[in-house]
Write a protein that holds these residues in place. Sequence first.
Motif, PDB file in Angstrom:
ATOM      1  N   PHE A   1      -4.944 -43.412 -42.422  1.00 41.33           N
ATOM      2  CA  PHE A   1      -4.190 -43.512 -43.672  1.00 41.33           C
ATOM      3  C   PHE A   1      -3.733 -44.940 -43.986  1.00 41.33           C
ATOM      4  O   PHE A   1      -2.888 -45.155 -44.848  1.00 41.33           O
ATOM      5  N   ASP A   2      -4.278 -45.925 -43.266  1.00 36.99           N
ATOM      6  CA  ASP A   2      -3.970 -47.358 -43.458  1.00 36.99           C
ATOM      7  C   ASP A   2      -2.514 -47.720 -43.186  1.00 36.99           C
ATOM      8  O   ASP A   2      -2.031 -48.755 -43.644  1.00 36.99           O
ATOM      9  N   VAL A   3      -1.806 -46.895 -42.466  1.00 36.32           N
ATOM     10  CA  VAL A   3      -0.408 -47.186 -42.142  1.00 36.32           C
ATOM     11  C   VAL A   3      -0.323 -48.392 -41.208  1.00 36.32           C
ATOM     12  O   VAL A   3       0.542 -49.256 -41.374  1.00 36.32           O
ATOM     13  N   ILE A   4      -1.222 -48.474 -40.247  1.00 38.29           N
ATOM     14  CA  ILE A   4      -1.198 -49.594 -39.295  1.00 38.29           C
ATOM     15  C   ILE A   4      -1.509 -50.901 -40.024  1.00 38.29           C
ATOM     16  O   ILE A   4      -0.840 -51.919 -39.812  1.00 38.29           O
TER      17      ILE A   4
ATOM     18  N   ALA B   1      -0.991 -51.561 -43.187  1.00 32.20           N
ATOM     19  CA  ALA B   1       0.177 -51.869 -44.013  1.00 32.20           C
ATOM     20  C   ALA B   1       1.332 -52.387 -43.157  1.00 32.20           C
ATOM     21  O   ALA B   1       2.032 -53.328 -43.550  1.00 32.20           O
ATOM     22  N   TYR B   2       1.527 -51.804 -41.984  1.00 36.47           N
ATOM     23  CA  TYR B   2       2.588 -52.250 -41.081  1.00 36.47           C
ATOM     24  C   TYR B   2       2.361 -53.713 -40.691  1.00 36.47           C
ATOM     25  O   TYR B   2       3.291 -54.525 -40.731  1.00 36.47           O
ATOM     26  N   ARG B   3       1.131 -54.043 -40.316  1.00 32.05           N
ATOM     27  CA  ARG B   3       0.836 -55.424 -39.900  1.00 32.05           C
ATOM     28  C   ARG B   3       1.040 -56.406 -41.048  1.00 32.05           C
ATOM     29  O   ARG B   3       1.567 -57.502 -40.855  1.00 32.05           O
ATOM     30  N   LYS B   4       0.619 -56.028 -42.241  1.00 28.85           N
ATOM     31  CA  LYS B   4       0.823 -56.890 -43.414  1.00 28.85           C
ATOM     32  C   LYS B   4       2.313 -57.073 -43.702  1.00 28.85           C
ATOM     33  O   LYS B   4       2.758 -58.166 -44.044  1.00 28.85           O
ATOM     34  N   LEU B   5       3.073 -56.001 -43.568  1.00 30.65           N
ATOM     35  CA  LEU B   5       4.509 -56.072 -43.776  1.00 30.65           C
ATOM     36  C   LEU B   5       5.164 -57.016 -42.771  1.00 30.65           C
ATOM     37  O   LEU B   5       5.996 -57.846 -43.133  1.00 30.65           O
ATOM     38  N   ARG B   6       4.784 -56.899 -41.507  1.00 34.58           N
ATOM     39  CA  ARG B   6       5.337 -57.786 -40.466  1.00 34.58           C
ATOM     40  C   ARG B   6       4.977 -59.245 -40.741  1.00 34.58           C
ATOM     41  O   ARG B   6       5.805 -60.129 -40.584  1.00 34.58           O
TER      42      ARG B   6
ATOM     43  N   ARG C   1      -0.615 -37.747 -27.139  1.00 37.09           N
ATOM     44  CA  ARG C   1      -0.046 -37.309 -28.423  1.00 37.09           C
ATOM     45  C   ARG C   1       0.224 -38.530 -29.311  1.00 37.09           C
ATOM     46  O   ARG C   1      -0.052 -38.523 -30.512  1.00 37.09           O
ATOM     47  N   GLY C   2       0.754 -39.572 -28.710  1.00 39.56           N
ATOM     48  CA  GLY C   2       1.000 -40.804 -29.458  1.00 39.56           C
ATOM     49  C   GLY C   2      -0.283 -41.407 -29.998  1.00 39.56           C
ATOM     50  O   GLY C   2      -0.329 -41.896 -31.135  1.00 39.56           O
ATOM     51  N   LEU C   3      -1.354 -41.367 -29.199  1.00 37.39           N
ATOM     52  CA  LEU C   3      -2.656 -41.865 -29.652  1.00 37.39           C
ATOM     53  C   LEU C   3      -3.206 -41.035 -30.810  1.00 37.39           C
ATOM     54  O   LEU C   3      -3.811 -41.580 -31.743  1.00 37.39           O
ATOM     55  N   LEU C   4      -2.982 -39.730 -30.767  1.00 34.84           N
ATOM     56  CA  LEU C   4      -3.404 -38.865 -31.863  1.00 34.84           C
ATOM     57  C   LEU C   4      -2.678 -39.248 -33.160  1.00 34.84           C
ATOM     58  O   LEU C   4      -3.288 -39.373 -34.223  1.00 34.84           O
ATOM     59  N   VAL C   5      -1.374 -39.441 -33.042  1.00 38.94           N
ATOM     60  CA  VAL C   5      -0.585 -39.856 -34.209  1.00 38.94           C
ATOM     61  C   VAL C   5      -1.074 -41.214 -34.713  1.00 38.94           C
ATOM     62  O   VAL C   5      -1.250 -41.419 -35.919  1.00 38.94           O
TER      63      VAL C   5
ATOM     64  N   ILE D   1       7.228 -46.952 -36.048  1.00 36.53           N
ATOM     65  CA  ILE D   1       5.795 -47.226 -36.208  1.00 36.53           C
ATOM     66  C   ILE D   1       5.412 -48.455 -35.398  1.00 36.53           C
ATOM     67  O   ILE D   1       4.389 -48.470 -34.710  1.00 36.53           O
ATOM     68  N   GLY D   2       6.253 -49.465 -35.431  1.00 33.10           N
ATOM     69  CA  GLY D   2       5.978 -50.679 -34.676  1.00 33.10           C
ATOM     70  C   GLY D   2       5.872 -50.430 -33.185  1.00 33.10           C
ATOM     71  O   GLY D   2       5.011 -51.000 -32.513  1.00 33.10           O
ATOM     72  N   VAL D   3       6.744 -49.593 -32.657  1.00 35.99           N
ATOM     73  CA  VAL D   3       6.690 -49.262 -31.233  1.00 35.99           C
ATOM     74  C   VAL D   3       5.337 -48.662 -30.895  1.00 35.99           C
ATOM     75  O   VAL D   3       4.661 -49.089 -29.951  1.00 35.99           O
ATOM     76  N   LEU D   4       4.905 -47.681 -31.659  1.00 33.62           N
ATOM     77  CA  LEU D   4       3.622 -47.029 -31.388  1.00 33.62           C
ATOM     78  C   LEU D   4       2.454 -48.004 -31.549  1.00 33.62           C
ATOM     79  O   LEU D   4       1.551 -48.039 -30.716  1.00 33.62           O
ATOM     80  N   VAL D   5       2.479 -48.788 -32.595  1.00 35.07           N
ATOM     81  CA  VAL D   5       1.392 -49.743 -32.844  1.00 35.07           C
ATOM     82  C   VAL D   5       1.253 -50.722 -31.685  1.00 35.07           C
ATOM     83  O   VAL D   5       0.158 -50.992 -31.214  1.00 35.07           O
ATOM     84  N   HIS D   6       2.375 -51.236 -31.203  1.00 36.49           N
ATOM     85  CA  HIS D   6       2.323 -52.255 -30.155  1.00 36.49           C
ATOM     86  C   HIS D   6       2.054 -51.680 -28.765  1.00 36.49           C
ATOM     87  O   HIS D   6       1.686 -52.415 -27.862  1.00 36.49           O
ATOM     88  N   LEU D   7       2.216 -50.385 -28.612  1.00 39.72           N
ATOM     89  CA  LEU D   7       1.876 -49.758 -27.332  1.00 39.72           C
ATOM     90  C   LEU D   7       0.432 -49.256 -27.307  1.00 39.72           C
ATOM     91  O   LEU D   7      -0.056 -48.827 -26.263  1.00 39.72           O
ATOM     92  N   LYS D   8      -0.241 -49.316 -28.437  1.00 42.63           N
ATOM     93  CA  LYS D   8      -1.592 -48.750 -28.544  1.00 42.63           C
ATOM     94  C   LYS D   8      -2.557 -49.337 -27.511  1.00 42.63           C
ATOM     95  O   LYS D   8      -3.290 -48.605 -26.860  1.00 42.63           O
ATOM     96  N   SER D   9      -2.562 -50.626 -27.353  1.00 43.87           N
ATOM     97  CA  SER D   9      -3.577 -51.258 -26.512  1.00 43.87           C
ATOM     98  C   SER D   9      -3.133 -51.491 -25.074  1.00 43.87           C
ATOM     99  O   SER D   9      -3.980 -51.587 -24.187  1.00 43.87           O
ATOM    100  N   ASP D  10      -1.839 -51.563 -24.832  1.00 44.87           N
ATOM    101  CA  ASP D  10      -1.375 -51.905 -23.487  1.00 44.87           C
ATOM    102  C   ASP D  10       0.098 -51.527 -23.335  1.00 44.87           C
ATOM    103  O   ASP D  10       0.832 -51.455 -24.312  1.00 44.87           O
ATOM    104  N   SER D  11       0.495 -51.306 -22.094  1.00 42.95           N
ATOM    105  CA  SER D  11       1.908 -51.023 -21.838  1.00 42.95           C
ATOM    106  C   SER D  11       2.714 -52.299 -22.071  1.00 42.95           C
ATOM    107  O   SER D  11       2.194 -53.412 -21.975  1.00 42.95           O
TER     108      SER D  11
END
Length: 165
Positions: free
Chosen positions: A91-94, A96-101, A80-84, A15-25
């Motif tokens: 679903f508030d996963v992102i 929750a991920y940021r709060k967890l980090r 596909r990654g952006l869709l996910v 999840i972290g990989v996808l989250v951190h790639l969302k805005s930039d390579s």
Amino acid sequence: MVKAISGYLQRSGAIGVLVHLKSDSKRFNELKDLVGVSPSTLSDRLDKGADLGLITTRIGKDEYERDQRAVHHEYMITDRGLLVLSKMEEFDVIFAYRKLREAEERLDEGIEDMHDWIAEDSDRIALAAEVHPTKDREGEDVTGYDGETDYSEHMERPKDTDSSD
């Protein structure tokens, strides 16, 4: 493939990989620092994410003095990654991920502070282990005995074991 994506998202760091790639390579070392997993785990997540069509790579070049160039890989999110990711956001996963980090970072800082405190206050810690069992932290007696009252009449006396009656 759908089950594989679901399984992928359950793996540490995915999840972290996808989250951190969302805005930039990002480059490998950037992701390693951001996601907080070992290099081998990150490499596995990037490879599996690419196999699932969630992540892609491109070759970049850094310019150095005298026209020497170094090649590096940049990782990017796919459609596909952006869709996910959009569903993860829904679903508030992102969130929750940021709060967890953030919590993990505070925990790491707190543990580091504890290590420093233990190193600096080792004498005080050693003395704390030698506290008397009937005294509180300030050295006050917790039994209620004032030192003057004679309680011997309330104490059970040993029975006479002499059988010479």
